[in-house]
Design an enzyme around this catalytic site. Structure first.
Site, mmCIF file in Angstrom:
data_model
loop_
_atom_site.group_PDB
_atom_site.id
_atom_site.type_symbol
_atom_site.label_atom_id
_atom_site.label_comp_id
_atom_site.label_asym_id
_atom_site.label_seq_id
_atom_site.Cartn_x
_atom_site.Cartn_y
_atom_site.Cartn_z
ATOM 1 C CE LYS A 232 -3.869 2.089 2.572
ATOM 2 N NZ LYS A 232 -4.793 1.950 3.726
ATOM 3 C CB SER B 295 -7.989 4.127 2.848
ATOM 4 O OG SER B 295 -7.180 3.405 3.774
ATOM 5 C CB SER C 30 -8.828 1.461 5.802
ATOM 6 O OG SER C 30 -9.504 2.692 5.901
#
Length: 495
Positions: A78, A158, A182
């Site tokens: 990420k 997210s 998330s």
């Protein structure tokens, strides 16, 4: 061996050790899949040269007999994790061009274990969002489609890029972070598994901060066993992080027996909220029955302060964000606005932040600054801190009464269409976190497990919440649920 990218981490580990495949072959298969999947917007910084170097090193370790469980496994990282010499922007224009000279603790641990980094993954800007629509790179797209139309769907947020990449078999696993859901919400939207460990179990050092008392890293994988394998490598005490717990890390994979006889599973009545879809409610009932059939005792419990969780979260998280994001001013790194003649440093700060931060980040910074201001600190922030303690206390009382884990829905609905909520009241988007934020506020471990398909052919997830520091027991309960559900569906390839 065909369909290499479809392998799970455990399967690839066994194949690598048996000599049936090499890390180089696995890596090339993933790199080819990534290059053919730009329509998903999952990978935003591809790192093929690094991947090939790491794969070669992993193959050498395997041949030498020095092969940890993750050695040679290709995965995505990420964009919130700082990776040395690789763009690490947190999906924000304000960090454009930033290449750290250091490595986050979590990625350092993964690379020491021999993993292969395929690239950086899309996300909501500074992890602020539930749909991956606030990214400076553009939207990440869910590989799943509704059965009756081809509208692009959100992969959740997210960690939307991570979820999309794992679900589409672009990588064998990915890292995510979870501040209010998330990891778990995008996992549920894309039919994969995601676990948020206890706060302090994984180091936050080198991860771009959103809300420091809530953020926690975790793995996003194709099944529960893979999550256990990844979590073992990611966890551990870090002296560079003052919130990192100095506790031993058990062998999570070895704890996966699937035997939950005698365990007590709580069903919180406050999670039966208005607006929850009938199919989510029915899924929850089926999950309860499956756990009972596996030998668990099912009890109704009360978490009375649940109704205050969302407003509490959306006071505390923006307050911490407004403090953390104050460091981005255009002076030392990242984007800097151009100034007109006669403009000074205050103009530079204002222009840089106006140009660098997107609308959602600006909204949360403004909310956070407001609730921390002298006239409103006690009325909002201090009150939210007190309510947070009550929410945490609710869980403590449930566990003290003998509950081993708590079963809830992961999301109030299946994945929604990209753009469907953009013009709505922002609070409607925030409601996606209604089942997940309590876990962050209490610092507990939580996992989302795919539990079926809805009437539109989209994956639905169930969430299990565990006792603090007992991720092994939580993973085993999730493993029992996973085996009972038998979810094997994959999205039909359209990209």
């Amino acid at each position: 061996m065909s369909d290499l990218t479809k392998l799970k981490v455990a399967e690839a580990r066994d194949a690598l050790r048996a000599g049936d495949v090499t890390s180089a072959e696995l890596t090339e298969a993933c790199l080819a899949a990534i290059d053919g999947a730009d329509a998903l917007g999952a990978f935003v910084h591809k790192t093929p040269d690094i991947a090939r170097q790491q794969a070669a090193a992993a193959d050498a370790r395997i041949q030498a007999g020095d092969a940890p469980a993750l050695c040679g496994i290709p995965m995505g990282i990420k964009d919130l994790f700082c990776t040395k010499g690789v763009p690490s922007q947190a999906a924000s224009r304000i960090l454009e061009g930033f290449k750290p000279e250091y490595e986050s603790t979590v990625t350092s641990k993964l690379f020491e274990a021999g993993t292969v980094m395929l690239g950086k993954l899309n996300m909501d800007e500074f992890a602020m969002g539930s749909s991956n629509e606030t990214s400076c790179y553009g939207n990440a797209v869910n590989p799943w489609r509704r059965s009756d139309d081809a509208a692009a769907l959100t992969p959740g947020g997210s960690s939307g890029g991570s979820a999309s990449a794992v679900a589409a078999d672009l990588c064998l696993a990915a890292t995510g972070t979870d501040t209010g859901g998330s990891i778990r919400q995008p996992a549920a939207f894309t039919g994969i598994t995601g676990i948020k460990p206890t706060y302090g179990r994984c180091s936050r050092w080198g991860i771009v901060a959103f809300a420091s008392s809530l953020d926690q890293a975790g793995p996003m994988t194709k099944d529960v066993r893979d999550s256990a394998i990844l979590l073992n490598a990611m966890c551990g005490h870090d002296p560079k992080d003052s919130t990192s717990a100095n506790l031993p890390v058990p062998d999570f994979e070895a704890m996966l027996t699937g035997d939950i006889r005698g365990k007590t599973i709580g069903i919180p009545r406050e999670y039966r909220i208005d607006g929850i879809s009938d199919e989510i409610d029915a899924l929850w009932d089926r999950g309860r029955d499956m756990l009972r059939d596996a030998g668990a005792k099912i009890v109704d419990i009360s978490l009375p302060h649940t109704k205050y969780a969302l407003p509490t979260y959306y006071v505390i998280a923006p307050a911490e964000a407004s403090s953390n994001l104050a460091r981005y001013d255009g002076v030392r790194y990242g984007h800097r606005a151009k100034l007109a003649s006669g403009e000074g440093i205050n103009d530079m700060y204002e222009k840089t932040r106006a140009e660098g931060f997107g609308p959602e980040v600006q909204r949360r910074v403004m909310v956070g600054t407001y609730v921390l201001s002298a006239g409103f600190y006690d009325a909002y922030y201090n009150k939210a801190r007190k309510v947070r303690s009550l929410i945490k206390r609710d869980f403590e009382l449930a566990f003290a009464d003998g509950v081993d884990a708590i079963l809830t829905p992961a999301t109030p609905s299946p994945a929604f269409g990209l753009g469907e909520m953009q013009d709505a009241d922002p609070v409607q988007m925030y409601l996606n976190d209604v089942f997940t934020v309590t876990v962050n506020l209490a610092g507990l471990p939580g996992i989302s497990v795919p539990a079926g398909l809805g009437h539109e052919g989209l994956p639905l997830g169930l969430q299990l919440i565990g006792r603090p520091w007992e991720e092994g027991d939580l993973l085993n309960t999730a493993y029992a649920l996973e085996r009972a559900v038998g979810f094997v569906d994959k999205p039909a390839k359209w990209w």
